[in-house]
Design an enzyme around this catalytic site. Structure first.
Site, PDB file in Angstrom:
ATOM      1  N   ASP A  16       0.874  -1.146   0.123  1.00  0.00           N
ATOM      2  CA  ASP A  16       0.079   0.040   0.063  1.00  0.00           C
ATOM      3  C   ASP A  16       0.810   1.198   0.061  1.00  0.00           C
ATOM      4  O   ASP A  16       0.663   2.148   0.784  1.00  0.00           O
ATOM      5  CB  ASP A  16      -1.052  -0.087   1.204  1.00  0.00           C
ATOM      6  CG  ASP A  16      -1.606  -1.477   1.494  1.00  0.00           C
ATOM      7  OD1 ASP A  16      -2.140  -1.910   0.564  1.00  0.00           O
ATOM      8  OD2 ASP A  16      -1.738  -1.882   2.602  1.00  0.00           O
ATOM      9  N   GLU A 181     -11.069   0.549  -2.424  1.00  0.00           N
ATOM     10  CA  GLU A 181     -10.550   0.936  -1.121  1.00  0.00           C
ATOM     11  C   GLU A 181      -9.415   1.718  -1.250  1.00  0.00           C
ATOM     12  O   GLU A 181      -9.093   2.044  -2.616  1.00  0.00           O
ATOM     13  CB  GLU A 181      -9.770  -0.447  -0.443  1.00  0.00           C
ATOM     14  CG  GLU A 181      -9.167  -1.406  -1.138  1.00  0.00           C
ATOM     15  CD  GLU A 181      -8.685  -2.727  -0.728  1.00  0.00           C
ATOM     16  OE1 GLU A 181      -9.205  -2.830   0.560  1.00  0.00           O
ATOM     17  OE2 GLU A 181      -8.111  -3.511  -1.225  1.00  0.00           O
TER      18      GLU A 181
END
Length: 503
Positions: A16, A181
């Site tokens: 991420d 997301e």
């Protein structure tokens, strides 16, 4: 001559990633989950070469993190520079959204402040708008919130001390963008932009949304897919613009046992104002990842991501993290190597549950690790050695028992329901040795071969071989450990070095 770089730029588990530029410097943050210290900060001058320079979260405040909490901890941070300060927002999925800041990113960061105590609010990203107002966009973890595939916008106090309203959903990806997301919020040429992944880490894609107003309506375009490339699930990262106007996009690829490795894609803006990422596949702007590309127009500034360690001054380098909040008694002061104390542990406690494993990421597809251990400080009941950690785990260690030293190979696995199976094999008596070298070679797919020897002797291979496995939301980790009997804890294992050779 055109100079090229090759993806991935980081073949290690920096999940991420988010990246910003300040002047000539680039800063990257990534998820760290329950690994501590947490929330690594990496620095680069050329977008290609990176080095760990700090950890933003030294400890997690809840006492539950004094023992391993696989899959919990720090999720999907974002980093921004505003009002002469660096800001990092992140979530702890069971607790809510946190924020910390620093004037000097290489120094101490502020104590994390809980911006919103809301389990399941994840992947926060701020935006300070031109009118002085501040906003926060976030996604949701269904397992904690019961909400999925939606992005939410909330107004935030400009000093990031609190949220000013309850938030509203600005995009529902349920029909078209499952597992939406990781949003990153930007403003460009008066328009608002959200870069957000969808489709899940194994096979997903990168979506970009644009709007004249923060509250919408939001148009969207899916701009990066696997296409015909070998890079599955290319998404969740950061758009960075250079001073010369060039744009670049960072993203990860979930590579199983190796974790979420980092790629860099060229990015440009089409005539209709949408970004194009990677190699263009059609007139609508869809792209696929490139493996080789011309270098960014920046001075090349080579540096190496930390891996091997000689433990100068008896201190582990920044590449190392513990499985839980570190305790002062885990290291014994000393030079000429790292003195790992034989921390007292219940005799039948699995390697998987030990809080004092000292671990780092797999650094490449194929590599060899060798460590030299001095056994002279070990006492009755002590055990120490090398470990590979994931939901499949293994350790090659020396165990002190009944006045003898035995070389032992442990291996096991655990499933998501907590069922655990661990096996121990005694390999050799090493009572007469004061030092032992332990080694392993990691091959394609995480296939591992352990070996050992006394210094200067012939290496002996351990049977059986071992197939490493990823952890909970992370790739496999590797490292060292020492533990003792529950009534002990005065002994130690002295690790002289930890050498890594990549292929």
């Amino acid at each position: 001559m055109t100079l090229l770089y090759q993806n991935p730029i980081i073949h290690a588990d920096y999940a991420d990633p988010d990246v910003i530029r300040t002047g000539d410097d680039f800063w990257m943050v990534a998820s760290s989950f329950n690994q501590l210290p947490g929330l690594p900060l990496l620095h680069s001058r050329d977008l290609i070469h990176w080095r760990i320079v700090n950890y933003i979260v030294k400890r997690l405040p809840s006492p539950e993190y004094d023992i391993p909490q696989p899959g919990k901890g720090v999720w999907a941070p974002s980093i921004r520079f505003h009002n002469n300060r660096f800001w990092v927002f992140y979530s702890q999925p069971d607790d809510g959204i946190f924020v910390t800041h620093a004037y000097d990113p290489m120094g101490e960061w502020s104590e994390p402040h809980c911006l919103k105590a809301a389990p399941g609010w994840i992947d926060p990203c701020p935006l300070w708008d031109d009118d002085g107002r501040a906003w926060l966009v976030n996604a949701f973890a269904f397992s904690r919130s019961g909400i999925k595939n939606k992005l939410q916008l909330t107004e935030m106090a400009p000093d990031a001390s609190r949220l000013l309203d309850e938030g509203c959903v600005i995009f529902d990806g349920t029909p078209s963008h499952p597992t939406l997301e990781g949003p990153k919020l930007y403003k460009r040429n008066g328009e608002y932009w959200i870069f957000a992944p969808a489709g899940g880490v194994k096979r997903g894609w990168q979506t970009v949304m644009r709007s004249q107003e923060l509250t919408g309506p939001w148009q969207y375009r899916d701009v990066l897919h696997q296409g015909s490339s070998a890079v599955n699930g290319p998404h969740q990262g950061a758009w960075v613009e250079l001073m010369n106007g060039q744009s670049w996009f960072f993203h990860f690829q979930d590579k199983g046992v190796y974790g979420r490795i980092v790629h860099l894609q060229p990015m440009c803006w089409s005539e209709d104002g949408w970004p194009c990422i990677g190699e263009k596949l059609d007139k609508h702007g869809k792209g696929q990842p490139v493996l080789v590309q011309s270098l960014p127009t920046l001075p090349l500034t080579p540096c190496e991501l930390q891996t091997s360690d000689n433990f100068l001054d008896g201190i582990p380098g920044l590449q190392w993290q513990w499985q839980s909040n570190p305790q002062q008694n885990w290291l014994r002061p000393g030079a000429q190597g790292l003195h790992l104390r034989s921390v007292p542990a219940v005799a039948d406690l699995s390697i998987y549950h030990l809080p004092h494993l000292l671990l780092q990421k797999f650094p490449a597809e194929r590599f060899t690790v060798t460590t030299l251990i001095d056994l002279s400080l070990s006492l009755e009941g002590d055990e120490g050695g090398v470990v590979i950690y994931g939901q499949r785990f293994a350790a090659l260690c020396v165990k002190c028992s009944t006045g003898r030293r035995q070389l032992i190979f442990r291996h096991g696995w655990i499933n998501d329901n907590g069922y655990l199976d661990e096996t121990s094999l005694t390999l050799a008596d090493v009572t007469e040795l004061e030092q032992v070298e332990l080694s392993y070679h990691v091959d394609y797919g995480g296939l591992v071969r352990f070996t050992w020897c006394s210094p200067g002797r012939t290496w002996q291979q351990v049977e059986p071989g071992f197939s490493a496995g990823a952890g909970k939301w992370i790739g496999a980790r590797m490292g060292i450990y020492a533990r003792g009997a529950l009534t002990g804890g005065e002994g130690a294992f002295l690790f002289k070095s930890f050498r890594i050779i990549t292929e």
